[in-house]
Enzyme design. Structure first.
Site, PDB file in Angstrom:
ATOM      1  N   HIS A  62       0.994  -4.373   3.071  1.00 42.37           N
ATOM      2  CA  HIS A  62       0.881  -4.221   1.612  1.00 42.37           C
ATOM      3  C   HIS A  62       0.729  -2.748   1.231  1.00 42.37           C
ATOM      4  CE1 HIS A  62      -0.741  -5.645  -2.407  1.00 42.37           C
ATOM      5  NE2 HIS A  62      -1.334  -4.457  -2.342  1.00 42.37           N
ATOM      6  N   GLU A  63      -0.188  -2.040   1.917  1.00 43.22           N
ATOM      7  CA  GLU A  63      -0.457  -0.642   1.546  1.00 43.22           C
ATOM      8  C   GLU A  63       0.719   0.266   1.878  1.00 43.22           C
ATOM      9  OE1 GLU A  63      -2.704  -0.314  -0.404  1.00 43.22           O
ATOM     10  OE2 GLU A  63      -4.017  -2.004   0.032  1.00 43.22           O
TER      11      GLU A  63
END
Length: 317
Positions: A228-229
């Site tokens: 996600h990051e």
């Protein structure tokens, strides 16, 4: 039609559920407030991204694999959160599986979204050379008495570790814990910096117990906080555009949504359409996420086209 038992198990099993909280947007707003020039950088990057989508050739969109060298900086307060090399390597494997759509749960994608799921053709490897050209494991470790970090983790002067040159490496910092956002309390699992920010703070930060899929990780984590990051680091927004139905994540093939989703709400609808809760850029549980879209792929790969904000990384040796 997907197996009904699979849907029921994802909807209702709660034993290993964790609610992901990403502090990327809070952190980015702070950066913009402190340096208006960054907003101009963002606008240029967005203009380049839109131009790429409309005019550039397929050679930068698909068919060639981009490999990004990674360096991992581990800050630890005890042997418990001084995570093992094995845990670090498990995260690199998870990133590669997710970004190449080799994840074992890819077959669980809902029928409605199978056609838009994409192999991003981006891979990650532990860097083989340090900034001076010497062989390296690309793992830096530092013991600290600081228990909670935000961007202090990114500088020796404030108790952290300085980044390696950001035009040659993806810097990942692994933290004992991450400071909650002022005015937005809650457990923070990680955050990233969008392209165009200060090189001194470029990269992602992830809590040790959300990094990888072995060692100190909390049950239910399989490495998708970093997936996600890194998506943010590659210029993706949250799937709901961080607003109501009128907000957008700048990607055409992700349905509009009015808020983040937790757990695995596969049947949740907002803005008159089914939410893409299995997308890595929602807040769903790790075991629920399993795809990026073709539109997200185009957005990420625009960064590596000529004039792109991360083009130099594609040439890193």
């Amino acid at each position: 039609m997907k197996n009904l038992l699979y849907l029921v198990s994802l909807l209702f099993v709660m034993a290993n559920v964790h609610a992901q909280k990403c502090a990327t947007m809070d952190n980015w707003q702070k950066i913009l407030d402190e340096n208006p020039q960054i907003e101009e950088n963002s606008q240029r990057i967005e203009a380049h991204t839109q131009n790429f989508a409309e005019n550039n050739t397929r050679q930068y969109r698909t068919g060639n694999i981009i490999t990004i060298p990674v360096v991992v900086h581990v800050l630890y307060t005890s042997e418990f959160n001084n995570i093992s090399d094995e845990q670090i390597y498990s995260q690199i494997t998870s990133l590669n599986n997710d970004y190449r759509r080799l994840n074992s749960d890819a077959s669980n994608t809902l029928d409605e979204f199978v056609g838009t799921a994409a192999d991003i053709e981006i891979e990650f490897c532990m860097a083989q050379q340090d900034p001076n050209g010497f062989p390296t494991t690309a793992i830096n470790r530092k013991e600290t008495t600081i228990t909670e970090f935000r961007d202090e983790i990114k500088a020796e002067a404030t108790g952290g570790i300085d980044p390696w040159p950001v035009d040659r490496y993806l810097n990942i910092w692994v933290a004992p814990d991450i400071t909650e956002s002022p005015g937005s309390p809650g457990e923070v699992l990680g955050y990233a910096q969008f392209p165009g920010g200060d090189p001194a703070t470029d990269g992602i930060v992830v809590r040790h117990n959300s990094f990888g899929n072995t060692g100190t990780v909390t049950v239910g984590n399989i490495g998708r906080t970093a997936t996600h990051e890194v998506g943010h680091w590659l210029n993706l927004r949250h799937i709901w555009g961080d607003g109501a139905c009128g907000a957008d994540d700048f990607v055409d093939d992700t349905p509009l949504s009015d808020d983040q989703n937790f757990g695995c709400a596969l049947t949740h609808m907002s803005c008159s359409t089914l939410d893409m809760v299995q997308n890595y850029m929602d807040y769903s549980d790790d075991g629920c996420m399993n795809l990026f879209t073709l539109g997200q792929k185009e957005r990420m790969r625009a960064l590596f086209a000529p004039g792109g904000a991360r083009a130099d990384l594609a040439l890193s040796n």
